[in-house]
Design an enzyme around this catalytic site. Structure first.
Site, PDB file in Angstrom:
ATOM      1  N   ARG A  18      39.601  43.842  55.269  1.00  0.00           N
ATOM      2  CA  ARG A  18      39.864  43.729  56.707  1.00  0.00           C
ATOM      3  C   ARG A  18      39.943  42.284  57.199  1.00  0.00           C
ATOM      4  O   ARG A  18      40.004  42.046  58.389  1.00  0.00           O
ATOM      5  CB  ARG A  18      38.811  44.516  57.491  1.00  0.00           C
ATOM      6  CG  ARG A  18      38.854  45.991  57.129  1.00  0.00           C
ATOM      7  CD  ARG A  18      38.120  46.900  58.096  1.00  0.00           C
ATOM      8  NE  ARG A  18      38.410  48.275  57.772  1.00  0.00           N
ATOM      9  CZ  ARG A  18      37.547  49.127  57.207  1.00  0.00           C
ATOM     10  NH1 ARG A  18      36.318  48.757  56.930  1.00  0.00           N
ATOM     11  NH2 ARG A  18      37.924  50.363  56.928  1.00  0.00           N
ATOM     12  N   SER A  69      29.119  47.904  52.209  1.00  0.00           N
ATOM     13  CA  SER A  69      29.726  49.235  52.266  1.00  0.00           C
ATOM     14  C   SER A  69      29.128  50.105  51.179  1.00  0.00           C
ATOM     15  O   SER A  69      28.608  49.587  50.188  1.00  0.00           O
ATOM     16  CB  SER A  69      31.243  49.141  52.048  1.00  0.00           C
ATOM     17  OG  SER A  69      31.833  48.286  52.988  1.00  0.00           O
ATOM     18  N   GLY A  89      27.976  53.712  52.173  1.00  0.00           N
ATOM     19  CA  GLY A  89      27.114  54.688  52.842  1.00  0.00           C
ATOM     20  C   GLY A  89      27.206  56.106  52.320  1.00  0.00           C
ATOM     21  O   GLY A  89      26.316  56.916  52.565  1.00  0.00           O
ATOM     22  N   GLU A  90      28.246  56.410  51.576  1.00  0.00           N
ATOM     23  CA  GLU A  90      28.376  57.761  51.029  1.00  0.00           C
ATOM     24  C   GLU A  90      27.727  57.863  49.642  1.00  0.00           C
ATOM     25  O   GLU A  90      27.805  58.889  48.978  1.00  0.00           O
ATOM     26  CB  GLU A  90      29.858  58.144  50.955  1.00  0.00           C
ATOM     27  CG  GLU A  90      30.403  58.802  52.212  1.00  0.00           C
ATOM     28  CD  GLU A  90      30.101  58.069  53.515  1.00  0.00           C
ATOM     29  OE1 GLU A  90      30.617  56.967  53.708  1.00  0.00           O
ATOM     30  OE2 GLU A  90      29.326  58.601  54.331  1.00  0.00           O
ATOM     31  N   TRP A 112      29.044  48.464  57.243  1.00  0.00           N
ATOM     32  CA  TRP A 112      30.314  48.224  56.544  1.00  0.00           C
ATOM     33  C   TRP A 112      31.423  47.617  57.393  1.00  0.00           C
ATOM     34  O   TRP A 112      32.444  47.204  56.857  1.00  0.00           O
ATOM     35  CB  TRP A 112      30.801  49.495  55.871  1.00  0.00           C
ATOM     36  CG  TRP A 112      30.996  50.700  56.745  1.00  0.00           C
ATOM     37  CD1 TRP A 112      30.088  51.689  56.975  1.00  0.00           C
ATOM     38  CD2 TRP A 112      32.174  51.078  57.466  1.00  0.00           C
ATOM     39  NE1 TRP A 112      30.629  52.652  57.795  1.00  0.00           N
ATOM     40  CE2 TRP A 112      31.909  52.299  58.106  1.00  0.00           C
ATOM     41  CE3 TRP A 112      33.442  50.500  57.621  1.00  0.00           C
ATOM     42  CZ2 TRP A 112      32.846  52.964  58.908  1.00  0.00           C
ATOM     43  CZ3 TRP A 112      34.388  51.152  58.422  1.00  0.00           C
ATOM     44  CH2 TRP A 112      34.083  52.371  59.045  1.00  0.00           C
ATOM     45  N   ASP A 163      28.293  62.636  60.047  1.00  0.00           N
ATOM     46  CA  ASP A 163      28.877  61.370  59.570  1.00  0.00           C
ATOM     47  C   ASP A 163      29.394  60.514  60.723  1.00  0.00           C
ATOM     48  O   ASP A 163      30.405  59.836  60.606  1.00  0.00           O
ATOM     49  CB  ASP A 163      29.999  61.601  58.540  1.00  0.00           C
ATOM     50  CG  ASP A 163      30.394  60.313  57.831  1.00  0.00           C
ATOM     51  OD1 ASP A 163      29.520  59.440  57.670  1.00  0.00           O
ATOM     52  OD2 ASP A 163      31.565  60.176  57.457  1.00  0.00           O
ATOM     53  N   ARG A 217      31.964  56.391  67.014  1.00  0.00           N
ATOM     54  CA  ARG A 217      32.607  57.440  66.225  1.00  0.00           C
ATOM     55  C   ARG A 217      32.272  58.836  66.797  1.00  0.00           C
ATOM     56  O   ARG A 217      33.039  59.779  66.663  1.00  0.00           O
ATOM     57  CB  ARG A 217      32.081  57.317  64.796  1.00  0.00           C
ATOM     58  CG  ARG A 217      32.872  58.048  63.775  1.00  0.00           C
ATOM     59  CD  ARG A 217      32.924  57.206  62.523  1.00  0.00           C
ATOM     60  NE  ARG A 217      32.737  58.004  61.334  1.00  0.00           N
ATOM     61  CZ  ARG A 217      32.845  57.525  60.101  1.00  0.00           C
ATOM     62  NH1 ARG A 217      33.119  56.247  59.904  1.00  0.00           N
ATOM     63  NH2 ARG A 217      32.672  58.301  59.068  1.00  0.00           N
TER      64      ARG A 217
END
Ligand code: CA
Ligand code: CA
Length: 588
Positions: A133, A192, A194-195, A254, A323, A347
Site C-alpha cells: 500500500r 498483518s 490477523g487470520e 495491518w 471479522d 468496517r
C-alpha cells in the site's frame, strides 16, 4: 513540534513548486506535506490522512481537459492487486507494486530510474493478495514493507539497500503491506496476519539504523519494550480475555496508522480478535469481573510516539464476532464549529467522531444500509447488539447456528482510504453494501495455520450496486449524496480545493465527481480495475494527477458470490499519470 504549525501555514502562501527541491526530507517537510503542493511525501497526502489537496488549478470548470501524460507498466507476470499510493519528491515518483516491488520514475517523462524487487522466500502467508500500500520518505531514504514481514530502507537516488529488518516471523503467518509512518525520525509500522492467530503490534525504529526503539503489542497481557528493555504490559492480564486466549489474540495492526501533530499522538487501529468464533473468547474464566470485551482488538489506540505507551483507546466492536477489524484509518480534522475531531468509518458499518484530546466518543451514525448486527451505538459509543444476529455457539464438532449479517466481513468499508474536504467539511467514504451467511465452528490454534473457527459466504444485498461512494456530513451523520457502483469499491479517494472527488472502480474507470452534488464530471478507462490511491501535485506550473490501475485484493479471493460476479475483471499493473496542460487550465 507544535511550534512548526504556524510556520507551515506561512509556507503555504510562499512556497512555489519550482523551489520545492530538498537534498533530504526533514520532519518539518513531513509536517507540512499536506500544504506543500510540489511534492507528496506521505501516504495520505499528510500524516493526518485527509487526502485533500489545496490546489484548485484543476477544478470543476476545466477537469474535462485533464489528459494522460504518461503510463508506466510494473512489468513481469506479477500483475495484481495494486493498492499503492505514489509518492513524489524532487521530480521523481516512488511507487510500490505487488510482490514487494518499488519503482523510481521520472515524473515528466514516465521513464524508469531504478527498480527494487524484494527476494521473497517460499511459504509467505499473505491473507488478502500479494499487495503493497505504499512507502514513506525521510532523509535520503525511502522505506517500505515486504510480504515476508520485513521493512527495508532504500537510497532515494540509487535504490541501494541501506538496511533491511525483520518485523516478525512470516512462518507464523505474519506479513506486512501497509505504508510505514515516519514521525520524529522513527519509522513506525504495524503488522498483518490477523487470520493466523498472530498478535498485533506497533513498532518504532530509528530511521537511520533500523534499530528498534520501542514495541507495543496491542492485546492485553503482552509486554512492550523501550530501548531494548521491557517497558509496560498492555492492559491488564485477563481483564477482558479468558484463560490463555490473549496469547494468540489477533488484533493485527495491518493498515498502519496516522499522526496527529496537534496532540503528538500516533493513532493505530487493531484488527479482529482471534479466532473469529467469539464464543471461545467469552467472559468469565478464570477471573471474575472479566468483561469479555477482548481489549484492545477491534479498537483505535492513541500511542505516545516517544515511548510507545498507550494514551487512550476506543473499541468499536467489543466481543467482536463478524471479522469487523477496527483498523480503519483515523483522520484528524476540524469541524465546522472549530472542534478538533477524529473521523473514522469502521468496517462494522458505523462512522464515528472522536475527540482529539483523549479519543473520547462524540457521535456515530450508520454509513451503509440495513446493518443487522447492532441496532445502533449508545451514548458511550458501545454497540446496541442484536443478540439474535450473533453467529451461534458451535457445539462439540458441529456447526453453530448460521445468521445473515450486514455488513459482510469485508466490511461497510475495508482498507480503502476515505478523504476529508476542507472545502466542504464533508468526508467522502468508499463503502460497500453487502452481507454474509456466517456460522461458527470449533477451532484450535496451530502455528502458521488459519485460525478462524468460522465459515462464511458473502452476498450482495441490492441488485443494482455493491459499491457506494458516500459524502457524509460528520457533524450530523447525514449522507449528502451517494454514488453507486456495480462492483465493490476497493480503492482510495482524494478531494481537492478545486471541488473534485477522485476515485477509481474495479471496472477500470478513474472518475472525478463534483464534491457538492456527486455528479460525474470526468472519467478515464485505465484498462484494469483500480484499487489504488490517487494523488495530485504541481510540476512546472501544471497540476498532475496519478493513480495506479491493477485489479486484485481481497474481493476476488474471499468475496463468495460477489467474487463470481466480478471474475471477468482483468488484472494489471500500470501507473496512469494525467495533467492539465497549461494552455487548457483556464479553458472551459
Ligand atoms: Ca507536499
Ligand atoms: Ca480480519
Amino acid at each position: 513540534m507544535k511550534k512548526f504549525v504556524s510556520a507551515s501555514l506561512a509556507a503555504v502562501l510562499c512556497v512555489g513548486t519550482a523551489t520545492a527541491s530538498f537534498a533530504a526530507v526533514t520532519e518539518e517537510d513531513l509536517l507540512n506535506d499536506a500544504s506543500t503542493t510540489g511534492d507528496v511525501l506521505t501516504n495520505g497526502m499528510g500524516r493526518d490522512l485527509q487526502r485533500y489537496s489545496p490546489m484548485d488549478t484543476l477544478n470543476k470548470d476545466n477537469v474535462q481537459n485533464l489528459v494522460p501524460a504518461w503510463a508506466f507498466s510494473f512489468g513481469g507476470e506479477k500483475q495484481r492487486g495494486q493498492e499503492t499510493q505514489p509518492l513524489i519528491h524532487d521530480g521523481i515518483m516512488y511507487v510500490t507494486g505487488s510482490y514487494s516491488r518499488l519503482y523510481a520514475i521520472d515524473v515528466e517523462t514516465g521513464k524508469e530510474i531504478w527498480q527494487y524487487d524484494a527476494r521473497l522466500p517460499e511459504g509467505i502467508l499473505p491473507c488478502c493478495d500479494v499487495i503493497n500500500r505504499g512507502g514513506a520518505i525521510y532523509g535520503d531514504n525511502i522505506y517500505f514493507g515486504t510480504l515476508d514481514a520485513r521493512i527495508v530502507a532504500l537510497d532515494l537516488k540509487t535504490g541501494d539497500v541501506k538496511w533491511n529488518k525483520k518485523i516478525a516471523n512470516y512462518k507464523e503467518g505474519y506479513s506486512y503491506t501497509a505504508a510505514p509512518l515516519i514521525v520524529d525520525g522513527l519509522v513506525v509500522t504495524g503488522n498483518s496476519g490477523g487470520e493466523f492467530g498472530i498478535v498485533g503490534e506497533v513498532q518504532a525504529r530509528d530511521a537511520e539504523t533500523g534499530d528498534l526503539v520501542w514495541t507495543r503489542p496491542v492485546i492485553e497481557g503482552h509486554m512492550g519494550t523501550l530501548n531494548g528493555e521491557e517497558s509496560t504490559m498492555t492492559g491488564t492480564l485477563n481483564a477482558t480475555w479468558p484463560g490463555d486466549m490473549w496469547k494468540t489474540g489477533g488484533g493485527a495492526t495491518w493498515l498502519g496508522g496516522s499522526y496527529d501533530a496537534d496532540t503528538d499522538t500516533l493513532i493505530f487501529g487493531t484488527g479482529n480478535p482471534a479466532p473469529w468464533n467469539s464464543h471461545l473468547r467469552d467472559a468469565g474464566t478464570p477471573k471474575e469481573g472479566n468483561t469479555g470485551d477482548n481489549l484492545y482488538a477491534a479498537s483505535r489506540l492513541g500511542i505516545d510516539p516517544a515511548t510507545g505507551e498507550i494514551k487512550w483507546h476506543f473499541q468499536t466492536t467489543p466481543r467482536e464476532g463478524w471479522d469487523f477489524d477496527g483498523v480503519n484509518e483515523v483522520v484528524a480534522y476540524t469541524d465546522r464549529d472549530g472542534n478538533k475531531r477524529y473521523g473514522t468509518a469502521d468496517r462494522n458499518g458505523f462512522f464515528y467522531v472522536l475527540n482529539r484530546e483523549d479519543g473520547a466518543f462524540v457521535s456515530a451514525a450508520p454509513f451503509v444500509s440495513d446493518i443487522s448486527w447492532a441496532e445502533g451505538i449508545d451514548e458511550n459509543g458501545r454497540p446496541i447488539y442484536n443478540e439474535e444476529n450473533r453467529p451461534g455457539n458451535p457445539l462439540e464438532a458441529e456447526k453453530g447456528e448460521m445468521v445473515f449479517s450486514v455488513p459482510s466481513f469485508l466490511g461497510g468499508k475495508n482498507w480503502m482510504p476515505m478523504a476529508f474536504s476542507q472545502r466542504t467539511g464533508n468526508f467522502y467514504v468508499p463503502s460497500n453494501e453487502w452481507g454474509m451467511d456466517i456460522w461458527n465452528e470449533p477451532i484450535a490454534y496451530k502455528k502458521g495455520a488459519a485460525y478462524l473457527g468460522a465459515g462464511f459466504t458473502i452476498k450482495p444485498i441490492f441488485e443494482d450496486h455493491i459499491g457506494s461512494l458516500k459524502a457524509i456530513d460528520p457533524d450530523t451523520g447525514e449522507i449528502k449524496w451517494n454514488f453507486k457502483n456495480d462492483a465493490p469499491l476497493w480503492g482510495g479517494v482524494m478531494t481537492t480545493a478545486g471541488g473534485l472527488v477522485f476515485f477509481g472502480t474495479p471496472e477500470g474507470e478513474f472518475i472525478a465527481l463534483d464534491d457538492e452534488t456527486g455528479e460525474k464530471l470526468w472519467s478515464f478507462q485505465t484498462g484494469s480495475g483500480i484499487v489504488g490511491q490517487p494523488v495530485t501535485w504541481e510540476q512546472n506550473g501544471e497540476q498532475y494527477v496519478s493513480v495506479v490501475s491493477g485489479w486484485g485484493g481481497a474481493v476476488p479471493l474471499w468475496g463468495g458470490e460477489v467474487a463470481k460476479k466480478v471474475n471477468y475483471l482483468n488484472q494489471g499493473g500500470t501507473v496512469w499519470t494525467f495533467k492539465l496542460p497549461k494552455q487548457l487550465a483556464s479553458a472551459n
